[in-house]
Design a protein around this motif. Structure first.
Motif, PDB file in Angstrom:
ATOM      1  N   PHE A  13       1.051  -1.002  -0.101  1.00  0.00           N
ATOM      2  CA  PHE A  13       0.100   0.410  -0.082  1.00  0.00           C
ATOM      3  C   PHE A  13       0.979   1.183  -0.121  1.00  0.00           C
ATOM      4  N   SER A  14       0.105   2.919  -0.449  1.00  0.00           N
ATOM      5  CA  SER A  14       0.890   3.711   0.182  1.00  0.00           C
ATOM      6  C   SER A  14       0.063   4.673   0.877  1.00  0.00           C
ATOM      7  N   LEU A  15       0.203   6.067   1.097  1.00  0.00           N
ATOM      8  CA  LEU A  15      -0.305   6.308   1.919  1.00  0.00           C
ATOM      9  C   LEU A  15      -0.248   7.563   2.281  1.00  0.00           C
ATOM     10  N   ILE A  16      -0.732   8.639   2.229  1.00  0.00           N
ATOM     11  CA  ILE A  16      -0.315  10.065   2.647  1.00  0.00           C
ATOM     12  C   ILE A  16      -1.118  10.869   4.072  1.00  0.00           C
ATOM     13  N   GLU A  17      -0.381  11.064   5.041  1.00  0.00           N
ATOM     14  CA  GLU A  17      -0.717  11.160   6.340  1.00  0.00           C
ATOM     15  C   GLU A  17      -0.255  12.777   6.586  1.00  0.00           C
ATOM     16  N   PRO A  18      -1.034  13.743   6.712  1.00  0.00           N
ATOM     17  CA  PRO A  18      -0.651  15.026   6.934  1.00  0.00           C
ATOM     18  C   PRO A  18      -1.150  15.500   8.198  1.00  0.00           C
ATOM     19  N   GLN A  19      -0.709  16.471   9.645  1.00  0.00           N
ATOM     20  CA  GLN A  19      -0.379  16.183  10.802  1.00  0.00           C
ATOM     21  C   GLN A  19      -0.712  17.743  11.184  1.00  0.00           C
ATOM     22  N   ILE A  20      -0.712  18.269  12.574  1.00  0.00           N
ATOM     23  CA  ILE A  20      -0.757  19.263  13.144  1.00  0.00           C
ATOM     24  C   ILE A  20      -0.471  18.804  14.601  1.00  0.00           C
ATOM     25  N   ASN A  21       0.201  19.702  14.798  1.00  0.00           N
ATOM     26  CA  ASN A  21       1.008  19.554  16.369  1.00  0.00           C
ATOM     27  C   ASN A  21       0.996  20.237  17.152  1.00  0.00           C
ATOM     28  N   ALA A  22       1.594  19.829  18.717  1.00  0.00           N
ATOM     29  CA  ALA A  22       1.440  21.009  19.695  1.00  0.00           C
ATOM     30  C   ALA A  22       2.265  20.812  20.662  1.00  0.00           C
ATOM     31  N   ALA A  23       3.513  20.947  20.828  1.00  0.00           N
ATOM     32  CA  ALA A  23       4.719  20.990  21.601  1.00  0.00           C
ATOM     33  C   ALA A  23       5.183  21.209  22.648  1.00  0.00           C
ATOM     34  N   LEU A  24       5.843  21.266  23.370  1.00  0.00           N
ATOM     35  CA  LEU A  24       6.320  21.823  24.503  1.00  0.00           C
ATOM     36  C   LEU A  24       7.322  22.019  24.832  1.00  0.00           C
ATOM     37  N   HIS A  25       8.716  22.715  24.718  1.00  0.00           N
ATOM     38  CA  HIS A  25      10.057  22.471  25.230  1.00  0.00           C
ATOM     39  C   HIS A  25       9.927  22.568  26.298  1.00  0.00           C
ATOM     40  N   LEU A  26      10.876  21.193  26.266  1.00  0.00           N
ATOM     41  CA  LEU A  26      10.996  20.897  28.433  1.00  0.00           C
ATOM     42  C   LEU A  26      12.709  21.117  27.973  1.00  0.00           C
ATOM     43  N   THR A  27      13.613  20.961  27.313  1.00  0.00           N
ATOM     44  CA  THR A  27      14.531  21.591  27.907  1.00  0.00           C
ATOM     45  C   THR A  27      14.967  22.245  26.467  1.00  0.00           C
ATOM     46  N   PRO A  28      16.109  22.992  26.088  1.00  0.00           N
ATOM     47  CA  PRO A  28      16.979  23.543  24.594  1.00  0.00           C
ATOM     48  C   PRO A  28      17.313  21.556  23.748  1.00  0.00           C
ATOM     49  N   THR A  29      16.982  21.172  24.403  1.00  0.00           N
ATOM     50  CA  THR A  29      17.013  19.826  23.476  1.00  0.00           C
ATOM     51  C   THR A  29      15.973  18.839  23.409  1.00  0.00           C
ATOM     52  N   ILE A  30      14.660  18.750  24.328  1.00  0.00           N
ATOM     53  CA  ILE A  30      13.779  17.826  24.124  1.00  0.00           C
ATOM     54  C   ILE A  30      12.745  18.889  24.304  1.00  0.00           C
ATOM     55  N   ASP A  31      11.765  18.285  23.173  1.00  0.00           N
ATOM     56  CA  ASP A  31      10.929  18.547  23.051  1.00  0.00           C
ATOM     57  C   ASP A  31       9.672  17.077  23.562  1.00  0.00           C
ATOM     58  N   VAL A  32       8.034  17.459  23.945  1.00  0.00           N
ATOM     59  CA  VAL A  32       7.125  16.505  24.033  1.00  0.00           C
ATOM     60  C   VAL A  32       5.885  17.158  23.735  1.00  0.00           C
ATOM     61  N   GLY A  33       5.095  16.140  23.261  1.00  0.00           N
ATOM     62  CA  GLY A  33       3.830  16.714  22.221  1.00  0.00           C
ATOM     63  C   GLY A  33       2.584  15.946  21.175  1.00  0.00           C
ATOM     64  N   ALA A  34       1.889  16.395  21.181  1.00  0.00           N
ATOM     65  CA  ALA A  34       0.781  15.933  20.803  1.00  0.00           C
ATOM     66  C   ALA A  34       0.295  16.595  19.025  1.00  0.00           C
ATOM     67  N   GLY A  35       0.009  15.277  18.407  1.00  0.00           N
ATOM     68  CA  GLY A  35      -1.008  15.252  17.653  1.00  0.00           C
ATOM     69  C   GLY A  35      -2.014  15.108  16.752  1.00  0.00           C
ATOM     70  N   VAL A  36      -2.955  15.478  15.639  1.00  0.00           N
ATOM     71  CA  VAL A  36      -3.750  14.541  14.933  1.00  0.00           C
ATOM     72  C   VAL A  36      -3.477  14.829  13.927  1.00  0.00           C
TER      73      VAL A  36
END
Length: 195
Positions: free
Chosen positions: A139-162
């Motif tokens: 199969f093939s697929l296309i998956e667009p997404q919008i994400n919200a992220a939070l900088h925990l440290t200068p090099t680590i982000d945590v987030g969620a998307g739909v």
């Protein structure tokens, strides 16, 4: 006709003449590249029921805003149901690889948004009942997404998307249809940057 070609050639030479600096370019020596690794857990409808996928993305970041890379995903939970003619749900394996691009808005803020998309190919393997040969569907697929992220440290982000997944089997068979695999996708992620 020859005059037009000569004029065009001279115009191109004048634009690209050595010693001239362009004021605006897409990428220049002041731009900063970085590397990222992102671990994802996705939940969505796949086939007759919902399941969880796990995956990883790796790639580069341009000026902490534009991300490009590759990703790989596979089901980490058994499918909850099976269509008629197939063995128990745990006999299903789904995996795909994708190219991805992402753009972050207001990346210099603690909380920021991004939009992106993945385009990929994969395979679904499903074991049939009665000892018949398993179906292996590409199969093939296309998956667009919008994400919200939070900088925990200068090099680590945590987030969620739909996002939303469009799915296309090269050949539909055995009760598997494109529409069974299309739908909304929820994602939780942890992203690490190198610097």
């Amino acid at each position: 006709m020859r005059k037009i070609i000569v004029i065009l050639a001279l115009a191109l030479w004048a634009v690209a003449a050595p010693g001239q600096e362009r004021e605006k370019v897409l990428i220049d020596e002041d731009d900063r590249w970085n590397l990222f690794t992102r671990f994802d857990v996705k939940h969505s409808d796949l086939g007759p029921g919902a399941t969880w996928l796990g995956g990883v993305q790796v790639g580069g970041l341009l000026n902490d805003r534009i991300g490009v890379g590759v990703a790989g995903y596979a089901n980490i939970e058994d499918f909850s149901e099976a269509p008629p003619g197939y063995n128990l749900p745990q006999t299903f394996d789904l995996a795909y690889a994708a190219l991805l691009a992402d753009y972050s808005f207001r990346f210099d803020q603690v909380f920021h948004l991004s939009v992106g998309a993945a385009v990929g190919i994969g395979r679904l393997e499903a074991e049939k009942t009665g000892g018949r040969a398993a179906d292996e569907l590409r199969f093939s697929l296309i998956e667009p997404q919008i994400n919200a992220a939070l900088h925990l440290t200068p090099t680590i982000d945590v987030g969620a998307g739909v996002g939303y997944r469009w799915f296309d089997f090269r050949q539909e068979r055995g009760g598997w249809r494109n529409g069974d695999f299309e739908g909304f996708v929820a994602t939780l992620f942890l992203r690490f940057t190198q610097f």
